[in-house]
Design an enzyme around this catalytic site. Structure first.
Site, PDB file in Angstrom:
ATOM      1  N   GLY A   1       0.825  -1.196   0.000  1.00 43.86           N
ATOM      2  CA  GLY A   1       0.000   0.000   0.000  1.00 43.86           C
ATOM      3  C   GLY A   1       0.858   1.245   0.000  1.00 43.86           C
ATOM      4  N   CYS A   2       0.262   2.371  -0.368  1.00 41.18           N
ATOM      5  CA  CYS A   2       1.030   3.620  -0.474  1.00 41.18           C
ATOM      6  C   CYS A   2       1.502   4.113   0.892  1.00 41.18           C
ATOM      7  CB  CYS A   2       0.199   4.682  -1.187  1.00 41.18           C
ATOM      8  SG  CYS A   2      -1.460   4.946  -0.503  1.00 41.18           S
TER       9      CYS A   2
END
EC number: 1.2.1.38
Length: 306
Positions: free
Chosen positions: A119-120
């Protein structure tokens, strides 16, 4: 002449899927697409999976799990999988797709049958925390608080449309139940023994992200200074192409790396207060999403620019 590996993007019409599709033009691969009218047709998707060497899943969590089950029915003809959802990021049967995580992680990705794209927000948080935990200067039970801001493109199509048509709020906190879906991923892959507090926010800009983590230096192991933390990060990421440890700056703009696949890490330390702030700056759609996917695709397929 060596045949180019075939890639099928299941969910190529979404934000991440479109970005990955566009970026694949820079790689020596063949993209297998199906008629847009049949994108949700199970038979067409299964045929595409059977034709591919690697399937990139850009789907919601539930749909991604269904797609993995579909791929498994192909038996020996099943393709390798790279999943961009949160469905498998803490699953021990999947290799976590952050090549810079630890020694040998890039090789594990290169040989894996199933890889979960990070995920970012976790990309920034884990990049900052894991080297300090592994080095023993940050106790795994330290009460970690993570603050982060992302551009609105991370919110998907509805948020993008809201900001681009109506303007959207300048700044907005969200995830205030403290149950954001990225927390388990950070908890596990940062090597933490205590659940972190994670406070995400979104700003009125399209792309970019800053993840920040405050620390009390006197609560770390040994008489650690900000320079020590910088050096630990610098040693961990020495020679890495996509992650750079940078000197302190008095101000940071979240948009500075928009369009880039790089991530910048910094340690900001007070001279007298024995406090430090760790920051990671990246593009939420670059190293935080499609850029990371391209890095993993290159590793999994043994391409020259991996």
């Amino acid at each position: 002449m060596t045949q180019k590996p075939v890639i099928f993007i299941d969910g190529e019409a979404g934000t991440t899927g479109l970005e990955i599709r566009e970026r694949l033009s820079a790689l020596p691969v063949t993209l297998f697409s199906i008629d847009p009218a049949r994108r949700k047709d199970p038979a067409a998707r299964k045929d595409a999976m059977a034709a591919a060497d690697l399937v990139v899943l850009c789907l919601p969590d539930a749909a991604s799990r269904e797609a993995v089950q579909m791929a498994a029915t192909l038996g020996d003809a099943a393709p390798r999988l790279l999943d961009a959802s949160t469905a498998f990021r803490t699953d021990a049967a999947w290799v976590y797709g952050f090549p810079e995580l630890a020694e040998g992680q890039d090789r594990a990705i290169a040989t894996a049958l199933r890889v979960s794209n990070p995920g970012c927000y976790p990309t920034g948080a884990i990049a900052l925390l894991r080297p300090l935990v592994d080095k023993g200067v940050l106790d795994a039970r330290y009460p970690i608080c993570i603050n982060a801001i992302s551009g609105y493109s991370g919110g998907g199509r509805s948020m993008i449309e809201a900001h681009e048509s109506a303007g959207g709020p300048a700044f907005e906190l969200y995830g205030l139940s403290l149950e954001h879906k990225h927390v388990p991923e950070i908890h596990q892959h940062a090597g933490l023994g205590r659940r972190p507090v994670f406070v995400p926010s979104v700003g009125h800009f399209a792309r970019g992200m800053i993840v920040s983590i405050p620390l009390h230096l006197d609560d770390l192991q040994g008489h650690i200074t900000g320079s020590d933390l910088h050096n630990i990060l610098q040693e961990h990421y020495a020679g890495q192409e996509h992650v750079r440890v940078m000197p302190h700056e008095p101000t940071l703009s979240a948009e500075a790396l928009a369009g880039s696949d790089k991530m910048e890490l910094r340690v900001h330390a007070g001279t007298h207060c024995r406090q430090a702030l760790l920051t990671a700056r990246l593009d939420n759609l670059g190293k935080g999403a499609s850029g990371a996917a391209l890095q993993n695709i290159s590793l999994m397929l043994g391409l020259n620019n991996a």
